[in-house]
Design an enzyme around this catalytic site. Structure first.
Site, PDB file in Angstrom:
ATOM      1  CD  GLN A  95      -2.892  -0.969   2.782  1.00  0.00           C
ATOM      2  OE1 GLN A  95      -3.872  -0.263   2.832  1.00  0.00           O
ATOM      3  NE2 GLN A  95      -2.101  -1.793   3.631  1.00  0.00           N
ATOM      4  CG  HIS A 113      -2.878   2.465  -1.957  1.00  0.00           C
ATOM      5  ND1 HIS A 113      -2.720   2.279  -0.527  1.00  0.00           N
ATOM      6  CD2 HIS A 113      -3.786   1.795  -2.887  1.00  0.00           C
ATOM      7  CE1 HIS A 113      -4.087   1.228  -0.263  1.00  0.00           C
ATOM      8  NE2 HIS A 113      -4.369   1.276  -1.077  1.00  0.00           N
TER       9      HIS A 113
HETATM   10  C1  BV8 Z   1     -11.310   2.474  -3.388  1.00  0.00           C
HETATM   11  C2  BV8 Z   1      -2.333   7.148  -1.417  1.00  0.00           C
HETATM   12  C3  BV8 Z   1     -13.339   1.973  -4.821  1.00  0.00           C
HETATM   13  C4  BV8 Z   1      -2.439   7.539  -0.631  1.00  0.00           C
HETATM   14  C5  BV8 Z   1      -3.951   5.950   0.360  1.00  0.00           C
HETATM   15  C6  BV8 Z   1     -16.141   6.738   1.433  1.00  0.00           C
HETATM   16  C7  BV8 Z   1     -15.823   7.203  -0.039  1.00  0.00           C
HETATM   17  C8  BV8 Z   1     -14.964   6.598  -0.224  1.00  0.00           C
HETATM   18  C9  BV8 Z   1     -14.210   5.790  -0.544  1.00  0.00           C
HETATM   19  C10 BV8 Z   1     -14.309   5.324   0.894  1.00  0.00           C
HETATM   20  C11 BV8 Z   1     -15.099   5.639   1.439  1.00  0.00           C
HETATM   21  N1  BV8 Z   1     -15.616   5.121   2.582  1.00  0.00           N
HETATM   22  C12 BV8 Z   1     -14.841   4.064   2.552  1.00  0.00           C
HETATM   23  C13 BV8 Z   1     -13.822   4.400   1.294  1.00  0.00           C
HETATM   24  C14 BV8 Z   1     -13.353   2.848   0.766  1.00  0.00           C
HETATM   25  C15 BV8 Z   1     -11.349   3.691   1.137  1.00  0.00           C
HETATM   26  C16 BV8 Z   1     -10.829   3.575   2.310  1.00  0.00           C
HETATM   27  O1  BV8 Z   1     -10.966   2.524   2.928  1.00  0.00           O
HETATM   28  N2  BV8 Z   1     -11.172   4.717   3.456  1.00  0.00           N
HETATM   29  C17 BV8 Z   1     -10.836   4.659   4.501  1.00  0.00           C
HETATM   30  C18 BV8 Z   1     -10.144   5.571   4.758  1.00  0.00           C
HETATM   31  C19 BV8 Z   1     -12.476   4.418   5.581  1.00  0.00           C
HETATM   32  N3  BV8 Z   1     -10.977   3.006   0.056  1.00  0.00           N
HETATM   33  C20 BV8 Z   1     -10.142   3.794  -0.899  1.00  0.00           C
HETATM   34  O2  BV8 Z   1     -10.884   4.714  -1.625  1.00  0.00           O
HETATM   35  C21 BV8 Z   1      -9.673   3.103  -2.498  1.00  0.00           C
HETATM   36  N4  BV8 Z   1     -10.455   3.127  -3.267  1.00  0.00           N
HETATM   37  O3  BV8 Z   1     -12.163   1.827  -2.586  1.00  0.00           O
HETATM   38  O4  BV8 Z   1     -12.184   2.251  -4.592  1.00  0.00           O
HETATM   39  C22 BV8 Z   1     -13.553   1.812  -5.825  1.00  0.00           C
HETATM   40  C23 BV8 Z   1     -14.453   1.417  -6.611  1.00  0.00           C
HETATM   41  C24 BV8 Z   1     -14.952   1.087  -7.846  1.00  0.00           C
HETATM   42  C25 BV8 Z   1     -14.002   2.353  -8.888  1.00  0.00           C
HETATM   43  C26 BV8 Z   1     -13.751   3.585  -8.085  1.00  0.00           C
HETATM   44  C27 BV8 Z   1     -13.641   3.535  -6.841  1.00  0.00           C
HETATM   45  C28 BV8 Z   1      -8.513   3.406  -2.399  1.00  0.00           C
HETATM   46  C29 BV8 Z   1      -7.568   3.547  -1.074  1.00  0.00           C
HETATM   47  C30 BV8 Z   1      -6.264   4.502  -1.194  1.00  0.00           C
HETATM   48  C31 BV8 Z   1      -6.103   5.640  -0.601  1.00  0.00           C
HETATM   49  N5  BV8 Z   1      -4.660   5.567  -0.878  1.00  0.00           N
HETATM   50  N6  BV8 Z   1      -2.497   5.664  -0.110  1.00  0.00           N
HETATM   51  C32 BV8 Z   1      -0.864   8.704   0.202  1.00  0.00           C
HETATM   52  O5  BV8 Z   1       0.013   7.225   0.409  1.00  0.00           O
HETATM   53  O6  BV8 Z   1      -1.345   9.509  -0.147  1.00  0.00           O
HETATM   54  S1  BV8 Z   1      -4.284   4.705   1.791  1.00  0.00           S
HETATM   55  C33 BV8 Z   1      -3.103   5.321   2.576  1.00  0.00           C
HETATM   56  O7  BV8 Z   1      -3.547   3.824   3.714  1.00  0.00           O
HETATM   57  C34 BV8 Z   1      -1.692   4.379   2.084  1.00  0.00           C
HETATM   58  O8  BV8 Z   1      -1.449   3.816   1.340  1.00  0.00           O
HETATM   59  C35 BV8 Z   1      -1.426   3.512   3.408  1.00  0.00           C
HETATM   60  O9  BV8 Z   1      -0.347   2.126   3.922  1.00  0.00           O
HETATM   61  C36 BV8 Z   1      -2.181   2.861   3.301  1.00  0.00           C
HETATM   62  C37 BV8 Z   1      -3.238   2.163   5.104  1.00  0.00           C
HETATM   63  O10 BV8 Z   1      -2.559   2.876   5.840  1.00  0.00           O
HETATM   64  P1  BV8 Z   1      -1.511   1.922   6.768  1.00  0.00           P
HETATM   65  O11 BV8 Z   1      -0.907   1.660   5.964  1.00  0.00           O
HETATM   66  O12 BV8 Z   1      -2.008   0.885   7.103  1.00  0.00           O
HETATM   67  O13 BV8 Z   1      -0.784   3.028   7.506  1.00  0.00           O
HETATM   68  P2  BV8 Z   1      -1.034   2.619   8.871  1.00  0.00           P
HETATM   69  O14 BV8 Z   1      -1.129   4.264   9.820  1.00  0.00           O
HETATM   70  O15 BV8 Z   1      -3.360   2.875   8.615  1.00  0.00           O
HETATM   71  O16 BV8 Z   1      -1.197   1.701   9.944  1.00  0.00           O
HETATM   72  C38 BV8 Z   1       0.676   1.205  10.709  1.00  0.00           C
HETATM   73  C39 BV8 Z   1       0.403   0.310  11.188  1.00  0.00           C
HETATM   74  O17 BV8 Z   1       1.726   0.036  11.078  1.00  0.00           O
HETATM   75  C40 BV8 Z   1       0.011   0.295  12.673  1.00  0.00           C
HETATM   76  O18 BV8 Z   1      -1.292  -0.991  12.186  1.00  0.00           O
HETATM   77  C41 BV8 Z   1       1.365  -0.039  12.784  1.00  0.00           C
HETATM   78  O19 BV8 Z   1       0.783  -0.252  14.780  1.00  0.00           O
HETATM   79  C42 BV8 Z   1       2.041  -0.249  12.794  1.00  0.00           C
HETATM   80  N7  BV8 Z   1       3.423  -0.124  12.735  1.00  0.00           N
HETATM   81  C43 BV8 Z   1       4.298   1.082  13.274  1.00  0.00           C
HETATM   82  N8  BV8 Z   1       5.286   0.685  12.948  1.00  0.00           N
HETATM   83  C44 BV8 Z   1       5.638  -0.096  13.031  1.00  0.00           C
HETATM   84  C45 BV8 Z   1       4.579  -1.393  12.469  1.00  0.00           C
HETATM   85  N9  BV8 Z   1       4.251  -2.214  12.020  1.00  0.00           N
HETATM   86  C46 BV8 Z   1       5.345  -2.833  12.432  1.00  0.00           C
HETATM   87  N10 BV8 Z   1       6.450  -2.714  12.761  1.00  0.00           N
HETATM   88  C47 BV8 Z   1       6.670  -0.935  12.720  1.00  0.00           C
HETATM   89  N11 BV8 Z   1       7.947  -0.460  12.960  1.00  0.00           N
END
Ligand code: BV8
Length: 233
Positions: A95, A113
């Site tokens: 991602q 992504h």
């Molecule tokens: C889609 C690029 C459908 C950007 C990213 C309402 C309206 C519109 C859409 C939605 C909606 N409700 C839900 C959705 C779907 C939406 C979604 O899921 N929203 C969420 C917020 C609810 N998804 C989308 O919109 C996706 N597209 O659904 O399209 C569609 C269908 C048909 C036609 C058209 C469309 C697209 C999602 C992509 C968004 N872009 N990235 C950028 O990078 O600037 S997402 C972004 O979040 C990053 O890619 C990131 O990777 C991703 C997820 O976050 P995580 O990687 O998990 O990072 P996070 O900080 O959350 O967590 C880190 C973890 O690491 C933690 O758990 C922590 O404990 C752990 N950690 C920390 N340190 C360590 C560690 N682990 C191990 N070792 C360590 N040292």
């Protein structure tokens, strides 16, 4: 507990946590805020249409930090080395939009992504390398008249890349490993259920419990730089 080498067809999903120890902020750091903007409010096509300068500034800052300060950590290199010596099938889906998996040696890699070091023409969809700031002077070379280049990033509400390939691999794998992701963003957060429904063993390696830890056969908590070299030894 079995290790990755005991399986034959492996799909790995990584999130921002795998790059945290390389100094790149995760999305849930400072509660997912960037300069007081919610990431979900900046990483959208609507935000880009409304305020392109703000969105370009968000990505320009991350691109230059990546280029100047980040190096792959032991999790990236352990995955690269494992893939090199593994005789079975291996696919890494990230991602993340950084290039640390490439620098860590990963080859069969999908950036679902998008990529920070790439730009895209919004008309031709042509993707090109991008290591400089994108501004309102950054024009494509594929169209006449040229169009303003956008970051090659999948924003919220946009379709992730290579979903057919990813879903096919998830249906065929015998091991699915999720590393460093909070399980908040779909469709990536749903991969574990899909893999499990086709009989794969599912393992989560994460610093903390994630939103979907319960969906995994095994969920280990700790830093990726420690857990990944052990599981992918
Ligand atoms: C889609 C690029 C459908 C950007 C990213 C309402 C309206 C519109 C859409 C939605 C909606 N409700 C839900 C959705 C779907 C939406 C979604 O899921 N929203 C969420 C917020 C609810 N998804 C989308 O919109 C996706 N597209 O659904 O399209 C569609 C269908 C048909 C036609 C058209 C469309 C697209 C999602 C992509 C968004 N872009 N990235 C950028 O990078 O600037 S997402 C972004 O979040 C990053 O890619 C990131 O990777 C991703 C997820 O976050 P995580 O990687 O998990 O990072 P996070 O900080 O959350 O967590 C880190 C973890 O690491 C933690 O758990 C922590 O404990 C752990 N950690 C920390 N340190 C360590 C560690 N682990 C191990 N070792 C360590 N040292």
């Amino acid at each position: 507990m079995k290790q990755a080498k005991d399986y034959k067809r492996i799909v790995v999903l990584t999130g921002a946590g795998v790059s945290a120890e390389s100094g790149l902020k995760t999305f849930r750091d400072n509660n997912g805020l960037w300069e007081n903007h919610r990431v979900e409010d900046v990483a959208t096509p609507e935000a880009y249409a409304r305020n392109p300068e703000l969105v370009q500034k968000f990505y320009n800052a991350r691109r230059s930090q990546l280029l100047t300060a980040a190096q792959p950590n032991k999790a990236h290199t352990a995955l690269g080395e494992f893939e090199q010596h593994f005789s079975g099938e291996f696919l890494l889906v990230t991602q993340n939009v950084d290039n640390l998996h490439e620098l860590g040696g990963s080859k069969n890699l999908i950036h679902m992504h998008g990529e920070l070091l790439k730009a895209r023409c919004p008309v031709s969809e042509k993707v090109s390398d991008c290591t400089k700031d994108l501004t309102d002077q950054s024009l494509c070379e594929c169209c006449t008249p040229p169009n303003l280049l956008r970051p090659h990033i999948v924003w919220f509400g946009e379709m992730p890349l290579a979903m057919d390939t990813i879903e096919q691999a998830l249906c065929e794998c015998d091991l699915f490993v999720s590393i460093g992701t909070s399980g908040n963003v779909y469709p990536a957060a749903g991969f574990v259920e899909l893999a499990a429904s086709y009989g794969a063993t599912t393992v989560e390696l994460n610093l903390d419990a994630s939103a979907n830890s319960r969906a995994f056969d095994t969920s280990l908590q700790g830093p990726a730089s420690e857990l990944v070299p052990l599981f992918f030894a």
